[in-house]
Motif scaffolding. Sequence first.
Motif, PDB file in Angstrom:
ATOM      1  N   LEU A 118       0.769  -1.379   0.009  1.00 48.49           N
ATOM      2  CA  LEU A 118       0.079   0.058   0.035  1.00 48.49           C
ATOM      3  C   LEU A 118       1.044   1.353   0.272  1.00 48.49           C
ATOM      4  CD1 LEU A 118      -2.939  -0.725   2.339  1.00 48.49           C
ATOM      5  CD2 LEU A 118      -3.070  -0.163   0.026  1.00 48.49           C
ATOM      6  N   PHE A 122       0.867   4.334  -2.920  1.00 42.68           N
ATOM      7  CA  PHE A 122       0.444   5.398  -2.606  1.00 42.68           C
ATOM      8  C   PHE A 122       1.357   6.476  -3.161  1.00 42.68           C
ATOM      9  CE2 PHE A 122      -3.576   6.331  -0.704  1.00 42.68           C
ATOM     10  CZ  PHE A 122      -3.959   5.128   0.051  1.00 42.68           C
ATOM     11  N   ARG A 125       1.862   6.613  -6.829  1.00 40.19           N
ATOM     12  CA  ARG A 125       0.503   6.712  -7.513  1.00 40.19           C
ATOM     13  C   ARG A 125       0.393   7.712  -8.882  1.00 40.19           C
ATOM     14  NH1 ARG A 125      -5.159   8.374  -7.394  1.00 40.19           N
ATOM     15  NH2 ARG A 125      -4.473  10.052  -6.238  1.00 40.19           N
ATOM     16  N   PHE A 148      -6.130   1.641  -8.307  1.00 38.50           N
ATOM     17  CA  PHE A 148      -7.589   1.357  -7.766  1.00 38.50           C
ATOM     18  C   PHE A 148      -8.297   2.208  -8.457  1.00 38.50           C
ATOM     19  CE2 PHE A 148      -5.830  -0.667  -4.280  1.00 38.50           C
ATOM     20  CZ  PHE A 148      -4.534  -0.004  -4.031  1.00 38.50           C
ATOM     21  N   SER A 150      -8.395   4.945 -10.190  1.00 42.17           N
ATOM     22  CA  SER A 150      -8.644   6.471  -9.978  1.00 42.17           C
ATOM     23  C   SER A 150      -7.558   7.196 -10.463  1.00 42.17           C
ATOM     24  CB  SER A 150      -8.872   6.665  -8.448  1.00 42.17           C
ATOM     25  OG  SER A 150      -8.740   8.038  -8.365  1.00 42.17           O
ATOM     26  N   THR A 151      -7.814   8.208 -11.542  1.00 42.24           N
ATOM     27  CA  THR A 151      -6.863   9.061 -12.166  1.00 42.24           C
ATOM     28  C   THR A 151      -6.959  10.321 -11.402  1.00 42.24           C
ATOM     29  OG1 THR A 151      -8.499   9.441 -13.870  1.00 42.24           O
ATOM     30  CG2 THR A 151      -6.781   7.629 -14.188  1.00 42.24           C
ATOM     31  N   ASN A 152      -7.541  10.569 -10.250  1.00 43.08           N
ATOM     32  CA  ASN A 152      -7.555  11.673  -9.878  1.00 43.08           C
ATOM     33  C   ASN A 152      -6.039  12.426  -9.068  1.00 43.08           C
ATOM     34  OD1 ASN A 152      -7.961  14.185  -8.089  1.00 43.08           O
ATOM     35  ND2 ASN A 152     -10.288  13.631  -8.047  1.00 43.08           N
ATOM     36  N   LEU A 153      -5.656  13.311  -9.794  1.00 43.61           N
ATOM     37  CA  LEU A 153      -4.379  13.828  -9.209  1.00 43.61           C
ATOM     38  C   LEU A 153      -4.408  15.439  -8.829  1.00 43.61           C
ATOM     39  CD1 LEU A 153      -1.603  12.181 -11.516  1.00 43.61           C
ATOM     40  CD2 LEU A 153      -2.170  11.520  -9.199  1.00 43.61           C
ATOM     41  N   SER A 154      -5.776  15.608  -8.388  1.00 44.15           N
ATOM     42  CA  SER A 154      -5.874  16.773  -7.943  1.00 44.15           C
ATOM     43  C   SER A 154      -5.317  17.456  -6.747  1.00 44.15           C
ATOM     44  CB  SER A 154      -7.271  17.215  -7.803  1.00 44.15           C
ATOM     45  OG  SER A 154      -7.856  16.262  -6.644  1.00 44.15           O
ATOM     46  N   ALA A 157      -6.343  15.128  -3.579  1.00 45.70           N
ATOM     47  CA  ALA A 157      -5.980  13.901  -3.636  1.00 45.70           C
ATOM     48  C   ALA A 157      -4.684  13.821  -3.154  1.00 45.70           C
ATOM     49  CB  ALA A 157      -6.136  13.322  -5.234  1.00 45.70           C
ATOM     50  N   LEU A 160      -4.331  14.177   0.647  1.00 45.21           N
ATOM     51  CA  LEU A 160      -4.676  13.195   1.289  1.00 45.21           C
ATOM     52  C   LEU A 160      -3.585  12.024   1.037  1.00 45.21           C
ATOM     53  CD1 LEU A 160      -7.128  11.898   2.821  1.00 45.21           C
ATOM     54  CD2 LEU A 160      -7.967  11.017   0.231  1.00 45.21           C
ATOM     55  N   ASP A 161      -3.089  11.896   0.099  1.00 45.10           N
ATOM     56  CA  ASP A 161      -1.987  10.636  -0.328  1.00 45.10           C
ATOM     57  C   ASP A 161      -1.076  10.962   0.721  1.00 45.10           C
ATOM     58  OD1 ASP A 161      -2.224   9.985  -3.942  1.00 45.10           O
ATOM     59  OD2 ASP A 161      -3.587   9.684  -2.029  1.00 45.10           O
ATOM     60  N   ILE A 164      -1.774  10.171   4.180  1.00 45.84           N
ATOM     61  CA  ILE A 164      -1.763   8.669   4.383  1.00 45.84           C
ATOM     62  C   ILE A 164      -0.380   8.101   4.408  1.00 45.84           C
ATOM     63  CG2 ILE A 164      -2.707   6.569   3.339  1.00 45.84           C
ATOM     64  CD1 ILE A 164      -5.048   8.108   2.430  1.00 45.84           C
TER      65      ILE A 164
ATOM     66  N   GLN B   2     -14.419  11.558 -13.837  1.00 45.37           N
ATOM     67  CA  GLN B   2     -13.195  11.298 -13.147  1.00 45.37           C
ATOM     68  C   GLN B   2     -13.576  10.882 -11.631  1.00 45.37           C
ATOM     69  OE1 GLN B   2     -10.073  14.126 -11.553  1.00 45.37           O
ATOM     70  NE2 GLN B   2      -8.665  13.007 -13.126  1.00 45.37           N
ATOM     71  N   SER B   3     -12.977   9.729 -11.039  1.00 45.07           N
ATOM     72  CA  SER B   3     -13.246   9.607  -9.660  1.00 45.07           C
ATOM     73  C   SER B   3     -12.807  10.652  -9.011  1.00 45.07           C
ATOM     74  CB  SER B   3     -12.348   8.464  -9.203  1.00 45.07           C
ATOM     75  OG  SER B   3     -11.922   7.593 -10.210  1.00 45.07           O
ATOM     76  N   TYR B   5     -11.613  12.737  -5.279  1.00 43.79           N
ATOM     77  CA  TYR B   5     -10.024  12.748  -4.808  1.00 43.79           C
ATOM     78  C   TYR B   5     -10.151  11.538  -3.730  1.00 43.79           C
ATOM     79  CZ  TYR B   5     -11.409  15.148  -0.544  1.00 43.79           C
ATOM     80  OH  TYR B   5     -11.983  15.517   0.692  1.00 43.79           O
ATOM     81  N   HIS B   8     -10.178   6.369  -4.522  1.00 44.80           N
ATOM     82  CA  HIS B   8      -9.148   5.197  -4.283  1.00 44.80           C
ATOM     83  C   HIS B   8      -8.977   4.840  -2.733  1.00 44.80           C
ATOM     84  CE1 HIS B   8      -6.750   8.836  -3.690  1.00 44.80           C
ATOM     85  NE2 HIS B   8      -5.936   8.224  -3.144  1.00 44.80           N
ATOM     86  N   ARG B  11     -12.150   2.441  -2.191  1.00 47.39           N
ATOM     87  CA  ARG B  11     -12.052   1.240  -2.828  1.00 47.39           C
ATOM     88  C   ARG B  11     -10.907   0.273  -2.010  1.00 47.39           C
ATOM     89  NH1 ARG B  11     -11.716   4.112  -8.317  1.00 47.39           N
ATOM     90  NH2 ARG B  11     -13.622   4.608  -8.401  1.00 47.39           N
TER      91      ARG B  11
END
Lengths: 393, 177, 261
Positions: A118, A122, A125, A148, A150-154, A157, A160-161, A164, B2-3, B5, B8, B11
């Motif tokens: 994981l 992360f 990603r 997973f 998800s292509t969200n790289l805002s 995001a 949050l990554d 985490i 798009q998903s 933020y 993931h 999931r």
Amino acid sequence: MNELHEGARFLIANYIFPNDLHVHWSMMIVLYPYLSGLVDGAFIVAALYYVFGVKSLKPIARFSLIFALAFMFCIALPLLLHLGRPERNINMLLTPSPSSAMAGFGYIYSIAMGLLALIILFIYRPTLVGKVEQSKGYMRLFYRMLTFDSTNLSPEALELDRKIIKFLVAIGIPVATILHGYVGFIFGGVKANPTWSSPLMPVIFLFSACVSGIAGIILAYIAIRTYRRSAIDVNCLKILIHTLSGFFILAFCFEMLEVFSHHYLKSGFHHMVEGLLNGPLYYSFWEWQVGFCSITPLFLLGWLVIFKIKDQLYIILSGVVSFLLLLQVLFMRWNVVIGGQLMSKSARGYTVFHPEWFDKEGIIAVIVVMAIPFFLLFILSKIFPLWVEEEKN
Amino acid sequence: MQSSYYSHVIRIVLGIVALAVLGFIGKTVLTPKSFGTYGHYRADAIEEEANIEIRHWTNAPCFACHAYEANLHLYGTHKTISCEFCHGPYADHVTNGKKTGVLPVKKGEDMKILCLRCHNKAIQARPEAVIKTVTMPEHLKDQKVKLTHTCNQCHHVHAPLKYINRDKQIVGMQGDS
Amino acid sequence: MDNTKPTIDKERRVFIKKVLEGTIAGSLLLVLPMNAGGEKIPEQVAGIRDGEYDLTDHDFAFIVDITRCIGCGSCCVADKKEFDVPDGHYRTWVERYLKDFDGNVYVDSPNGGLDGYHNPRTDIDVNVRDTFFVPKLCNMCKEPPCVQVCPVGATFRTPDGFVLVDHKRCVGCAYCIQACPYSVRFLHPVTKTAQKCTWCYHRVRKGLLPACVNVCPTSARKFGDLKDKTSEVYKILQGPGVFSVLKSDMGTWPALYYKGA
């Protein structure tokens, strides 16, 4: 009947219990703590960057994680090769005994493996999302799974990554500690064996694991970068060497303390251990583990840490020291695992160990098992670029 | 589309929960039923161990057929010896009431070695109060017999002192060994 | 009459005599189908065969009297044949101890005593002060370290006090073998699972003595239920006599007692 220890000092005649002739925990059990120690040490390096913010370690932070993952994939292999009935290995997950240190393997390994996977997913990603867009067919599906879907790289995001990742690496430290610490306790908890049963055993195992992991990272870093003709960050190397020195001094002190207390206490069991180290294990312990692979690196590390050295020489010496320390930890595992079984429980004699070449736990098998993680490292480097500057392409 | 933020992360958490549930179901299904009845082990293993084939049947079944030897054995000095030690386990001889094999009978030099397993005085750890011991060939010399004699030429194996005592009676000595 | 006679217990003599008197009845053993259950053999351990076996109502003990062991190795032979023990591995064995006047102890066990002891020790040249034989077998510890370390619950202590191995569950990791302070365990070379002396659980459950106890010619090995006040072991353990256990400092609390040590 309590005269069992009488005469053990003298050992005028060798007597081993009839069932003690055979050494049951062979080279695969030497290899298992070695490999899981490399995982641990590599993880500590990554944790220093991601949790403790040691910025100079940035060049090898990702590399350490991939290195740890490559070895993590393989640590079940020596155990499966050792088990008499490997097809029943699922019993470890079905009915693990709460009083057995070894039973921890199933769940601790799964959790540690999941956690490391994981963390890597992360961290990588952004790169992996890029690969989703660039690939087609099965590879695209593969990368979609790794991200997973998800292509969200805002910015939200990524923020949050970041949180985490920090959290995961932080809980990764106690998990990694338990992952290797319990191995030390497998030995430390065996009261029947005086070489093993010591509260110091998990501590020694953990510190020497960190030594082997850091040394492994250093050597691999130097080797791969030299082969690729890329630059080596000497500042990063310096921090690694300093950390290595700290862990090694601790590990060496605890190892010597163990030996010295056996010598000083002078009661029956302790005499047997001394007899073991001065007898069957004389060469592998005093000459190799202590002399060549501990004292020499201590001086080399002292030189590296105290004096100002030209970059080129620094890199060469770091490589040499790392190699010697990797050997030291291997010898330590050998002397503890196999050496500890040479002493019969009769406290009156020692048996001998003959490594086989073609056994499932033999020399060829050991070489193959040691080689597989590097092979895996190569494959993983194709999915997860090892160096930050490569990703900028 | 798009998903979001955090999709993931959701999931991943769902994946972990699913894995845990599957794992728990698997564990319940694959663990043997009798596990945990008395402790952390499979209770059926107790009965499995209790039902292992018995191979030595004690002297009683031997005496049931071999009455002549039984008579000698039970009133002689070898009454504590198990037939099965010298001759092998009963299970090699009889199965389900039928004779299925022949048990070995030692002769000659092999017999002497077997006797000396217990009666050899050269091994000092044999107290006189427990067993009478002799050394060979001194014993033969003391008894003034040929040095090629085997034990059974003077001693009946199933009642070792039977002939010795009778001979002594005939000669007029005390019935002693 | 004969000074070779070991003090055979009255109970044993009585039942042997009863069997002989029942020879005619015994010869019916030929006619009646003998099951492998051994129920036709006279009961050697009292109380097992009356009714349902209660796992929780027994307290078995094993006594080894080293003043009576003559090192004949009958026990080792019987054990090997009862369980088809592989060569080079031992469920029980007999050791020979020699003590000299300087306090040194020399121990040997050629092939575990399986072939008996035919010659005195020739490899050491000392004045022997004392020498004796010590049979060894599983101690059936009340707090077994082997059970503590087994990762999968394949070895366990039954409610009636026997430490057994579940051969279907054992993964062959050999941790129990490392943990046993008495070295009574080994890894079976064919089944690759752990094995050890079981005090002949299968025989005891049918009311018979363990194979080694049954064959011992000098009554050096004794077995019984301490809950049975008429049993030999109960009477012996009441004393007098010096009793000890092996490695008592290990905290294993063996149920195997040594008399005369």
